[in-house]
Write a protein that holds these residues in place. Structure first.
Motif, short mmCIF file in Angstrom:
data_model
loop_
_atom_site.label_atom_id
_atom_site.label_comp_id
_atom_site.label_asym_id
_atom_site.label_seq_id
_atom_site.Cartn_x
_atom_site.Cartn_y
_atom_site.Cartn_z
N VAL A 151 -1.65 3.70 -6.13
CA VAL A 151 -0.82 2.77 -5.35
C VAL A 151 -0.80 3.18 -3.89
CG1 VAL A 151 1.51 1.88 -5.03
CG2 VAL A 151 0.58 2.14 -7.34
N ALA A 152 -0.75 4.49 -3.61
CA ALA A 152 -0.74 4.95 -2.22
C ALA A 152 -2.05 4.60 -1.51
CB ALA A 152 -0.50 6.45 -2.17
N TYR B 88 -9.51 1.25 -2.13
CA TYR B 88 -9.11 1.21 -0.73
C TYR B 88 -9.91 0.14 0.04
CZ TYR B 88 -8.78 2.68 4.16
OH TYR B 88 -8.61 2.71 5.53
N SER B 89 -11.20 0.04 -0.27
CA SER B 89 -12.05 -0.93 0.42
C SER B 89 -11.63 -2.35 0.11
CB SER B 89 -13.52 -0.70 0.03
OG SER B 89 -13.93 0.60 0.36
N VAL B 90 -11.32 -2.63 -1.16
CA VAL B 90 -10.87 -3.98 -1.53
C VAL B 90 -9.55 -4.31 -0.84
CG1 VAL B 90 -10.15 -5.47 -3.43
CG2 VAL B 90 -12.06 -3.91 -3.74
N ALA B 91 -8.62 -3.37 -0.83
CA ALA B 91 -7.31 -3.62 -0.22
C ALA B 91 -7.42 -3.85 1.28
CB ALA B 91 -6.38 -2.44 -0.51
N LEU C 251 -3.60 -5.23 7.56
CA LEU C 251 -2.57 -5.88 8.35
C LEU C 251 -2.65 -5.49 9.82
CD1 LEU C 251 0.49 -5.62 5.92
CD2 LEU C 251 -0.94 -7.61 6.39
N ARG C 252 -2.94 -4.23 10.07
CA ARG C 252 -3.08 -3.78 11.46
C ARG C 252 -4.29 -4.44 12.11
NH1 ARG C 252 -1.56 -0.04 15.06
NH2 ARG C 252 -3.14 0.83 16.46
N ARG C 253 -5.39 -4.55 11.35
CA ARG C 253 -6.57 -5.20 11.90
C ARG C 253 -6.28 -6.67 12.20
NH1 ARG C 253 -9.76 -4.74 7.73
NH2 ARG C 253 -10.42 -2.61 8.21
N ALA C 254 -5.56 -7.35 11.30
CA ALA C 254 -5.22 -8.75 11.54
C ALA C 254 -4.30 -8.90 12.76
CB ALA C 254 -4.54 -9.34 10.29
N ALA D 227 -2.47 2.11 1.67
CA ALA D 227 -3.13 2.49 2.91
C ALA D 227 -4.17 1.44 3.31
CB ALA D 227 -3.79 3.86 2.75
N GLY D 228 -4.90 0.91 2.33
CA GLY D 228 -5.87 -0.14 2.63
C GLY D 228 -5.20 -1.41 3.13
N ARG D 229 -4.09 -1.79 2.50
CA ARG D 229 -3.36 -2.99 2.95
C ARG D 229 -2.82 -2.80 4.36
NH1 ARG D 229 -4.76 -7.34 1.63
NH2 ARG D 229 -2.80 -8.15 2.45
#
Length: 405
Positions: A148-149, A101-104, A159-162, A153-155
């Protein structure tokens, strides 16, 4: 001293994950699995070595934000050793999910996909090389879906942070643009006020100078006439102070509106009368049917007449007469100031100059008629300044009126 709260939080999280993983490792040994009817054949009983490997697999969580990919790789090594040593697949799966999750959520798409592939591969190798804790292939599918889930969630968080960062950056750009527009508007307003002050000061001071000279000449011979001239000087000075106070008052407020109505063509009779009192015989002619004028054109026409008459008063010589003509033509306003003095001579360097078309005019370095040129050009007018054949001087401007105004 500033404390790195994110590092502190990750360290605490690593401790919690390690405690939960060790508890799972100890509680779910072969005996517990058999009691619950799960396959336990080949599963190694919990021991200090296994517990140490579990802790090592969870320790990288403490640096998951600073080095997420390196932390994931470091955590997968003890996890793979746990599987190969026979402690069972998925003993330290919780730390692996946190690191994935952290990497994603902190790295780009390519790195995040590589991390997902690495995590799935490590789990598959452990499932094949070590004893299988699952009751069937469906369990492997469920675990893969969970991975995958977690990755998704990490991705989503990244994206929201970006997106939020882009919104902040856009807001900052808009704020900077607004500040630049505000500065430009203030500079334009100050420039306009400077022109207004020049017109007011030049006109009124010129009138007062002429009246003071006349009072000085007749002071001994005709005290009553001198007294009238001094009264006129006082009246002109009060008018100047009132008009300058209204203009400068704009600088003391953020409002862009004027504190008082600006002069216009309607005020030309008063201006002509004032020039007569100052010693310049002046007449006003109005031709055509007057129509409402745009505020800017109305003020520019008034300032043109004011500057032209001031120029005549100061430089045309004694016994000069001036004529102001205002023509209201269809689609155009024609304003003209003529005198019959020594129009070919220059006075203060800012009054008498050449001819112009489309707002371009060749003038000396003074500011009076130069300011008129800027006003006329601003409204797309045609300005003509120069001596007349046979003597005299002319200042004339033609302003186009849009939509019949």
């Amino acid at each position: 001293m500033r404390i790195d709260r994110s590092g502190l939080h990750d360290t605490v999280l690593a401790g919690v994950v390690a405690a939960a993983s060790v508890a799972q490792f100890v509680l779910y040994g072969p005996a517990r699995l058999q009691a619950e009817g799960l396959p336990a054949e080949g599963v190694r009983a919990p021991d200090p070595l296994g517990a140490l490997l579990v802790v090592l697999a969870c320790a990288p969580v403490a640096v998951r934000r600073r080095w997420p990919l390196a932390a994931l790789c470091a955590g997968l090594v003890p996890e793979a050793l746990l599987d190969v040593a026979g402690y069972g697949t998925g003993v330290s799966a919780l730390s692996g999910m946190v690191l994935l999750y952290s990497v994603a959520s902190h790295r780009g798409l390519a790195v995040a996909l590589g991390a997902l592939l690495l995590a799935v591969t490590t789990y598959a190798v452990g499932a094949v090389a070590g004893p299988v804790m699952a009751s069937g292939p469906n369990e492997h599918v469920v675990f893969a879906v969970v991975l995958v889930a977690v990755w998704g969630a990490g991705r989503s968080l990244r994206l929201r942070r970006a997106y939020l960062e882009e919104l902040k950056d856009r807001a900052a750009r808009l704020e900077r643009a607004h500040a630049a527009d505000t500065r430009a508007a203030r500079a334009e307003e100050r420039s306009r006020i400077a022109r207004e002050l020049h017109d007011v000061v030049a006109h009124h001071v010129s009138v007062m100078t002429v009246q003071a000279a006349a009072a000085r000449r007749v002071l001994a011979a005709d005290p009553d006439l001198a007294r009238e001239a001094l009264s006129a000087i006082e009246h002109t000075g009060r008018l100047a102070m009132t008009e300058m106070r209204n203009i400068v008052g704009v600088l003391r407020t953020d409002a862009r509106a004027e504190l008082g109505p600006q002069p216009g063509v309607r005020d030309l009779p008063s201006l002509v009368e004032q020039m007569r009192e100052a010693g310049l015989p002046t007449s006003l002619r109005v031709e055509g049917e007057p129509v409402p004028l745009p505020a800017g054109v109305d003020l520019a026409a008034y300032r043109l007449v004011q500057e032209g008459l001031t120029n005549s008063l100061r430089h045309a010589g004694a016994g000069v007469k001036a004529v102001v003509t205002v023509r209201h033509d269809p689609g155009e306003l024609d304003v003209e100031v003529r005198d019959d003095g020594n129009g070919g001579k220059s006075g203060d360097g800012g009054g008498r100059g050449g001819d112009s078309r489309d707002g371009e005019v060749s003038l000396p370095s003074g500011h009076g008629l130069v300011g008129i040129r800027e006003r006329v050009a601003l409204y797309g007018g045609i300005l003509s300044i120069g001596p007349l054949p046979g003597g005299g001087f002319e200042v004339r401007a033609r302003f186009p009126l849009k939509d019949g105004l």
